[in-house]
Design a protein around this motif. Structure first.
Motif, PDB file in Angstrom:
ATOM      1  N   VAL A   1      -1.577  -9.371  -6.403  1.00 50.11           N
ATOM      2  CA  VAL A   1      -1.228  -7.988  -6.053  1.00 50.11           C
ATOM      3  C   VAL A   1      -2.526  -7.233  -5.786  1.00 50.11           C
ATOM      4  N   PRO A   2      -2.499  -6.261  -4.885  1.00 52.30           N
ATOM      5  CA  PRO A   2      -3.739  -5.530  -4.595  1.00 52.30           C
ATOM      6  C   PRO A   2      -4.036  -4.465  -5.636  1.00 52.30           C
ATOM      7  N   ARG A   3      -5.304  -4.126  -5.753  1.00 52.31           N
ATOM      8  CA  ARG A   3      -5.737  -2.990  -6.537  1.00 52.31           C
ATOM      9  C   ARG A   3      -6.473  -2.011  -5.625  1.00 52.31           C
ATOM     10  N   MET A   4      -6.630  -0.767  -6.108  1.00 54.55           N
ATOM     11  CA  MET A   4      -7.284   0.263  -5.308  1.00 54.55           C
ATOM     12  C   MET A   4      -8.622   0.611  -5.954  1.00 54.55           C
TER      13      MET A   4
ATOM     14  N   ALA B   1      -1.686  -0.542  -7.594  1.00 54.97           N
ATOM     15  CA  ALA B   1      -1.145  -0.052  -6.330  1.00 54.97           C
ATOM     16  C   ALA B   1      -0.359   1.235  -6.502  1.00 54.97           C
ATOM     17  N   ALA B   2       0.123   1.499  -7.711  1.00 58.40           N
ATOM     18  CA  ALA B   2       0.884   2.709  -7.971  1.00 58.40           C
ATOM     19  C   ALA B   2       0.003   3.887  -8.343  1.00 58.40           C
TER      20      ALA B   2
ATOM     21  N   ILE C   1      -8.500  -1.122  -0.626  1.00 56.60           N
ATOM     22  CA  ILE C   1      -7.351  -1.748  -1.282  1.00 56.60           C
ATOM     23  C   ILE C   1      -7.352  -3.227  -0.931  1.00 56.60           C
ATOM     24  N   ASP C   2      -7.514  -4.086  -1.929  1.00 53.88           N
ATOM     25  CA  ASP C   2      -7.529  -5.522  -1.681  1.00 53.88           C
ATOM     26  C   ASP C   2      -7.201  -6.266  -2.968  1.00 53.88           C
ATOM     27  N   ASP C   3      -7.149  -7.584  -2.864  1.00 54.06           N
ATOM     28  CA  ASP C   3      -6.845  -8.436  -4.021  1.00 54.06           C
ATOM     29  C   ASP C   3      -8.066  -9.292  -4.343  1.00 54.06           C
ATOM     30  N   ARG C   4      -9.215  -8.655  -4.518  1.00 52.24           N
ATOM     31  CA  ARG C   4     -10.463  -9.385  -4.757  1.00 52.24           C
ATOM     32  C   ARG C   4     -10.446 -10.164  -6.069  1.00 52.24           C
TER      33      ARG C   4
ATOM     34  N   VAL D   1       0.848  -1.194   0.000  1.00 53.70           N
ATOM     35  CA  VAL D   1       0.000   0.000   0.000  1.00 53.70           C
ATOM     36  C   VAL D   1       0.884   1.245   0.000  1.00 53.70           C
ATOM     37  N   ARG D   2       0.608   2.151  -0.931  1.00 54.73           N
ATOM     38  CA  ARG D   2       1.399   3.378  -1.063  1.00 54.73           C
ATOM     39  C   ARG D   2       0.505   4.586  -0.803  1.00 54.73           C
TER      40      ARG D   2
END
Length: 303
Positions: free
Chosen positions: A280-283, A296-297, A272-275, A244-245
């Motif tokens: 890798v997680p997405r937002m 995540a970036a 923010i999770d990896d559903r 998480v950034r």
């Protein structure tokens, strides 16, 4: 919060018994006006040490300090809470309804109570009240031992860090508030199911507990981290919280607000999770009426 309520209930019970004319199990008379002023530098810390010596135990469960009184509760070898206090010029064991329900114990050396008067003045500056101030150190929630000052009548409780600094008041609509809130909520956790930031509510993380439970740690603007446990497991993959950034979160919000139909002051939230199970997680953002997904970036994947 549950632990704090237990402590308050215990002392309120004694007060009610006295008010109704029923003698309490152990008398706790008002301290003499000619006794020590525990708001003067060094006085409270010295009395706490004397009480711990009298109790023969350093396993603290609670410390409570007013201008005229000091009390400590310790956990004895039988895992029973025992309370000692300075009252009316005397040190002695006193009755208490405090119960041990796996609260964290702590050492006095962790907390700076060298100048209780300064802590009271700082608390007054934030709460607006100096009426019957009381400093308490206790397991506030989920093993987080906190130092706070409250008043009677009750005003806003003011929290302090162990070194005696005011707990920062966070704005979750600023880069610094986002970063600090996420850091506080994550704590020492490495793997989490999700991280959420809401500009109006705060930041929280969710991760597996024991025996099929899920733990949520929440940091709000003026209150330290609280912990809640629900009796269900989350159907989400775990990911490293370091992915998480916070700066990427703010960059997306700052870019979207003020553009198109999104007001510059629109409230927002991100989960923010990896559903998708990508590893890798997405937002997942909601900014005003706009919904979008980024990596995540902060690079936009879909709107």
């Amino acid at each position: 919060m549950t632990t704090r309520r237990h402590l308050l209930v215990g002392w309120l019970a004694v007060a009610l018994l006295t008010a109704c004319g029923t003698p309490a199990p152990t008398a706790t008379p008002t301290a003499s006006p000619s006794g020590p002023d525990f708001t003067t530098p060094g006085t409270a810390a010295s009395m706490v040490r004397q009480l711990l010596e009298a109790a023969g135990n350093q396993n603290l469960l609670m410390v409570e300090i007013t201008e005229e009184t000091v009390e400590v509760s310790v956990l004895d070898t039988g895992h029973r809470p025992v309370t000692w206090a300075y009252r009316d010029g005397e040190i002695g064991e006193v009755a208490s309804d405090l119960q041990y329900v796996d609260q964290a114990t702590f050492s006095l050396s962790r907390f700076n109570i060298s100048d209780v008067g300064a802590l009271f003045r700082a608390a007054q500056g934030q709460s607006g009240s100096a009426e019957k101030q009381s400093l308490t150190i206790v397991d506030y929630s989920g093993g987080e031992v906190m130092m706070s000052v409250s008043t009677v009548p009750e005003s806003r409780t003011v929290f302090f860090t162990p070194d005696g600094a005011l707990l920062p008041v966070l704005s979750f609509d600023t880069p610094g508030g986002i970063a600090a809130g996420i850091a506080d909520a994550v704590g020492t956790r490495a793997l989490v199911h999700s991280v959420t930031v809401d500009s109006q509510q705060g930041a929280w993380v969710e991760y597996p507990g024991t025996s099929g439970t899920t733990v949520r740690r929440t940091r709000t603007a003026k209150v330290p981290v609280t912990t809640n446990v629900t009796a269900k497991e989350m159907d989400l993959p775990l990911f490293f919280a370091t992915k998480v950034r916070p700066e990427a979160v703010w960059a997306v919000v700052d870019d979207v607000r003020g553009s198109g139909d999104v007001p510059a002051e629109a409230s927002w939230s991100v989960v923010i999770d990896d559903r998708e199970g990508l590893g890798v997680p997405r937002m997942y953002f909601s900014i005003g009426s706009t919904v979008l997904v980024t990596d995540a970036a902060g690079s936009v994947i879909s709107r």
